[in-house]
Design a protein around this motif. Structure first.
Motif, short mmCIF file in Angstrom:
data_model
loop_
_atom_site.label_atom_id
_atom_site.label_comp_id
_atom_site.label_asym_id
_atom_site.label_seq_id
_atom_site.Cartn_x
_atom_site.Cartn_y
_atom_site.Cartn_z
N GLY A 124 0.83 -1.20 0.00
CA GLY A 124 0.00 0.00 0.00
C GLY A 124 0.86 1.25 0.00
O GLY A 124 2.09 1.17 0.03
N GLY B 208 -4.63 4.85 -4.67
CA GLY B 208 -4.61 3.82 -3.64
C GLY B 208 -5.08 2.48 -4.18
O GLY B 208 -4.66 1.43 -3.71
N ARG B 209 -6.00 2.53 -5.12
CA ARG B 209 -6.54 1.30 -5.70
C ARG B 209 -6.45 1.34 -7.22
O ARG B 209 -7.47 1.48 -7.91
CB ARG B 209 -8.01 1.13 -5.29
CG ARG B 209 -8.25 0.96 -3.81
CD ARG B 209 -7.49 -0.21 -3.23
NE ARG B 209 -7.95 -1.46 -3.79
CZ ARG B 209 -8.52 -2.43 -3.07
NH1 ARG B 209 -8.70 -2.29 -1.78
NH2 ARG B 209 -8.90 -3.54 -3.66
N SER C 50 -2.08 1.25 4.77
CA SER C 50 -1.65 -0.15 4.65
C SER C 50 -2.79 -1.06 5.06
O SER C 50 -3.85 -0.60 5.46
CB SER C 50 -0.44 -0.39 5.55
OG SER C 50 -0.81 -0.14 6.89
N ASP C 51 -2.55 -2.33 4.94
CA ASP C 51 -3.56 -3.32 5.31
C ASP C 51 -3.25 -3.77 6.72
O ASP C 51 -2.18 -4.31 6.97
CB ASP C 51 -3.45 -4.50 4.33
CG ASP C 51 -4.76 -5.24 4.22
OD1 ASP C 51 -5.73 -4.83 4.90
OD2 ASP C 51 -4.84 -6.21 3.45
N LYS D 115 -7.51 -1.58 2.40
CA LYS D 115 -6.27 -0.90 2.04
C LYS D 115 -6.49 -0.02 0.81
O LYS D 115 -7.20 -0.39 -0.12
CB LYS D 115 -5.20 -1.96 1.71
CG LYS D 115 -3.85 -1.39 1.35
CD LYS D 115 -2.85 -2.49 1.00
CE LYS D 115 -3.04 -2.95 -0.43
NZ LYS D 115 -2.10 -4.01 -0.82
N GLY D 116 -5.90 1.17 0.85
CA GLY D 116 -5.94 2.05 -0.32
C GLY D 116 -7.26 2.78 -0.49
O GLY D 116 -7.53 3.29 -1.58
#
Lengths: 438, 318
Positions: A46, A117-118, B191-192, B215-216
């Motif tokens: 991430g 982020g994705r 983060s995860d 996450k994200g």
């Protein structure tokens, strides 16, 4: 056989890389691979691998994106604005400008995906896109600009490809590609007419789109309430700055290419002198917008603006701020006002400073504002109060810059740097005899 | 402890009861009108129920005139929200002494594992000579939300009941909403992180933010629709030992605090000179603040609980 014509083609036809060229490509590839490694880590862990956090929610990915969009604008300036205003001296520079524009706008698109982020949900922009969002406007205008820029690079290449396919028979596959890409250009009257009209149309079309891409990029910031971004000056300020950055990039690239390929006959000292004048005019324009951007909020000094400006003028960003303003804007103006300053080498050095300054200027536009939100920064780890890019972040950013340079390098390898057909026309050189043996 | 729990439950029950009564009111008044003008004869029964009207007066209504207005559960859509509701919160700054129970309860119940809590208690001071005060700050659930305006994919949205939520299954992580929000209430899952077995396996719904977090994507205070749905108060409201928070429905003009006391919203805001944060920006928040005048304790007392930063509790990864 027309020897002057033949010599021109030999001068301008793309050449195989020597060891220098190969080493350069290898260097870029290494930088890109290092960045790709970091990006894989980012995909896995991430955005935590970056220095960004909840307050500094955007970092060098975004400032680098703004830089790329800015540089890409030069394509429209040199190829369209100068062409439409009847300037002929810029012809040998159009290809370089358009190559830079295409490389920069491709990398702008990739850089913004890196910041996501994705990235796996990229398609949501099309499946669920909302037209209210400036990001959608950016997606629309950037793709439009990319298409028009590619066409603006490609159309003037048609006659060049046709010329090259005959002069590159010794490299079989390349000649075949030139043949295919030339789309049966034979130079007959009808083709020439359509060609001219198309170029004219593209040149007109690209100007509003170019203004749109950078205005919309400015709006990404301007549409928020944050001090430092909440400014109606941002659109023209960004565009002026973009032309400065792009012209600087063109000067740097044309200096290097002229030296490496001995193009002194085509890219002359006069071209440098004129580009120097263009650059000084643009720098002055940009300076004007900078004065508007900083002086008026300083005059009013509302609490929030004052805090932001303090950090730029004498706070934590002061060294960077004044280096960029003086070294990347004021000194270039002073140097370029003199004829000696517009000689190739000094101009090259000034342009280099301008491009570097332009990159850091975007950093100063994006980052400091985020450290001054309306409510105090409290209840987060101390390290979240300030932004410092991490090594991984730098390596990814370096890779995007290296990719842009690699695109430019590869296009230079296979495309004539100076448009052959247009140069021949301007010099009154034509292929008089049929290609029979002399 | 036992007692506290008891009263807690009681207050919840009160809230449920009230909510139900208010819900019935609309149906009741309609039915009454029909009764009065319809002249449907002598079907009146002896049984009556007590209802509260919008101006706060209690009245007796024949039970037969009251029918339950069913909110059909199947029609509920997390993107649309509860129909005919408009949720509001009132934060009484005079009562806040920085106990931070709202924050810890929110962190716990939303399984927040990042470093940033969704509720923050700021040390505020309007000017040098005015007294400092504590300001609990959560998502303001604006009626003109800057975050929703800029979201490119409709991941963050405004519901009819006034709640602003995030669909973490759709968010692309561009963080434009975070840049747009002037209240800095949005946080990002950089983060995860492990939230515990139960949460990791939970079925995601935008109604219950952070369960599980992704996450994200962006997270923030969700005004606890999962609690409202059960007829209960949001976690922060019931956790506050000082009754700083009151939560309710603007259409009912009533807000209820953690001890179960209800107030008439319009009167409360008028009497106590309620205001909203950064009114000048035109965001129209749903959270009102009551100024910190006549405070129950002084600011210094809250300093005991003050820490520059305290990491939220994280469950251990197995």
């Amino acid at each position: 056989m027309n020897t002057a014509y033949e010599k021109m083609i030999n001068d301008l036809a793309p050449k195989k890389f020597g060891w220098k060229g190969n080493a350069w490509v290898a260097f870029l590839v290494v930088v890109i691979l290092a960045g790709m490694y970091s990006y894989v880590q980012q995909l896995k862990s991430g955005l935590v691998i970056t220095g960004m956090r909840d307050y500094a929610l955007w970092g060098i990915y975004i400032s680098n994106f703004v830089f790329f969009v800015a540089v890409s604008l030069v394509g429209s300036l040199i190829t369209a604005i100068l062409r439409l205003s009847g300037v002929h001296w810029s012809t040998p520079l159009t290809r370089i400008a358009e190559i830079i524009a295409v490389a920069a706008i491709i990398m702008a698109g990739i850089t913004i995906i890196i910041d996501m982020g994705r990235p796996d949900r990229l398609l949501n922009l099309f499946l669920h896109g909302r037209l209210q969002s400036p990001i959608l406007w950016d997606v629309i205008v950037i793709t439009t600009y990319l298409v028009i820029s590619l066409l603006l690079l490609y159309y003037p290449l048609l006659p060049d490809f046709s010329i090259l396919k005959r002069h590159a028979d010794h490299q079989g596959w390349l000649s075949k590609w030139y043949d295919r890409l030339s789309l049966n250009w034979s130079g007959n009257e009808k083709q020439v007419r359509i060609h001219a009209i198309s170029l004219q149309a593209l040149s007109i079309m690209i100007i509003p789109v170019a203004f749109a891409i950078h205005t919309v990029t400015a709006w990404l910031f301007e549409t928020t309430y944050r001090p430092g971004w909440d400014s109606t000056n941002f659109g023209p300020y960004f565009i002026a700055g973009a032309f400065v950055a792009g012209s600087g990039a063109v000067v740097v690239v044309m200096f290097v290419l002229r030296k490496l390929y001995s193009l002194e006959d085509y890219i002359t000292d006069d071209h440098f002198d004129k580009m120097g004048k263009v650059l000084v005019l643009l720098c002055l324009l940009y300076l004007y917008f900078n004065i508007n951007e900083y002086l008026i909020p300083t005059y009013k000094s509302t609490k929030e603006e004052a805090m932001h400006l303090q950090s730029l003028f004498k706070g934590e960003y002061a060294v960077l701020f004044w280096t960029v303003i003086i070294g990347g804007l004021i000194l270039p103006v002073i140097i370029l006002l003199f004829r000696k300053g517009r000689k190739p080498l000094p101009l090259f050095l000034v342009a280099l400073a301008v491009v570097l300054g332009a990159w850091w200027k975007r950093y100063l536009i994006v980052i400091p504002t985020l450290s001054h939100p309306f409510l105090p920064i409290e209840g987060v780890p101390q390290s979240w109060h300030h932004y410092a890019p991490t090594l991984m972040e730098w390596s990814i950013t370096a890779a995007t810059l290296a990719s842009a340079l690699l695109i430019i390098t590869l296009l230079v390898r296979f495309l004539p740097i100076v448009p052959i057909y247009e140069t021949a026309e301007e010099r009154g050189l034509t292929e008089t005899s049929q290609p029979t043996c002399s | 402890m036992e007692k506290e729990k008891n009263s807690d439950q009681k207050s919840r029950r009160n809230f449920v009861e009230r909510g139900l009564k208010f819900g019935l009111l609309t149906a009741a008044s309609g039915a009454l009108l029909a009764k009065v003008f319809g002249k449907s004869g002598n079907t009146e029964s002896a049984e009556t129920v007590e209802l509260m009207s919008t101006d706060g007066t209690l009245m007796q209504v024949p039970a037969s005139a009251v029918s339950h207005a069913h909110e059909s559960k199947s029609a509920y859509n997390p993107r649309e929200g509860f129909s005919n509701r408009k949720f509001v919160m009132v934060v009484d700054l005079a009562k806040c002494r920085n106990a931070r129970k709202c924050q810890s309860s929110c962190n716990k119940n939303h399984y927040i594992t990042g470093e940033n809590a969704w509720i923050k208690i700021y040390k505020m001071q309007e000017s040098e000579k005015s007294a400092p005060y504590w300001q609990p700050t959560l998502c303001q659930h604006c009626d003109e939300p800057a975050c929703v305006k800029v979201c490119p994919v409709d991941a963050t949205f405004k519901r009819r009941d006034g709640i602003v939520l995030i669909d973490n299954n759709r968010c692309i992580g561009c963080r434009f909403c975070m840049a747009a929000c002037p209240y800095s209430v949005r946080v990002f899952n950089w983060s995860d992180s492990w939230q515990g077995d139960a949460v990791e396996q939970a079925a995601y719904t935008p109604d219950y933010a952070g369960v599980p977090s992704q996450k994200g994507t962006v997270d923030k205070c969700d005004f606890c629709p999962h609690m409202i749905d059960k007829g209960e108060l949001p976690h922060c409201v019931s956790a506050c030992p000082n009754d700083v928070f009151s939560f309710g429905d603007m259409y009912e003009d009533t807000v209820t605090n953690g001890s179960g006391q209800s107030f008439k919203l319009s009167k409360l805001l008028k009497d106590r000179a309620g205001y909203r944060l950064m009114e000048n920006l035109g965001t129209q928040p749903s959270v009102y603040y009551l100024p910190p005048s006549d405070r129950v304790v002084d600011f210094e007392e809250g300093m005991k609980n003050y820490t520059e930063f305290q990491s939220v509790d994280k469950p251990q990864e197995p």
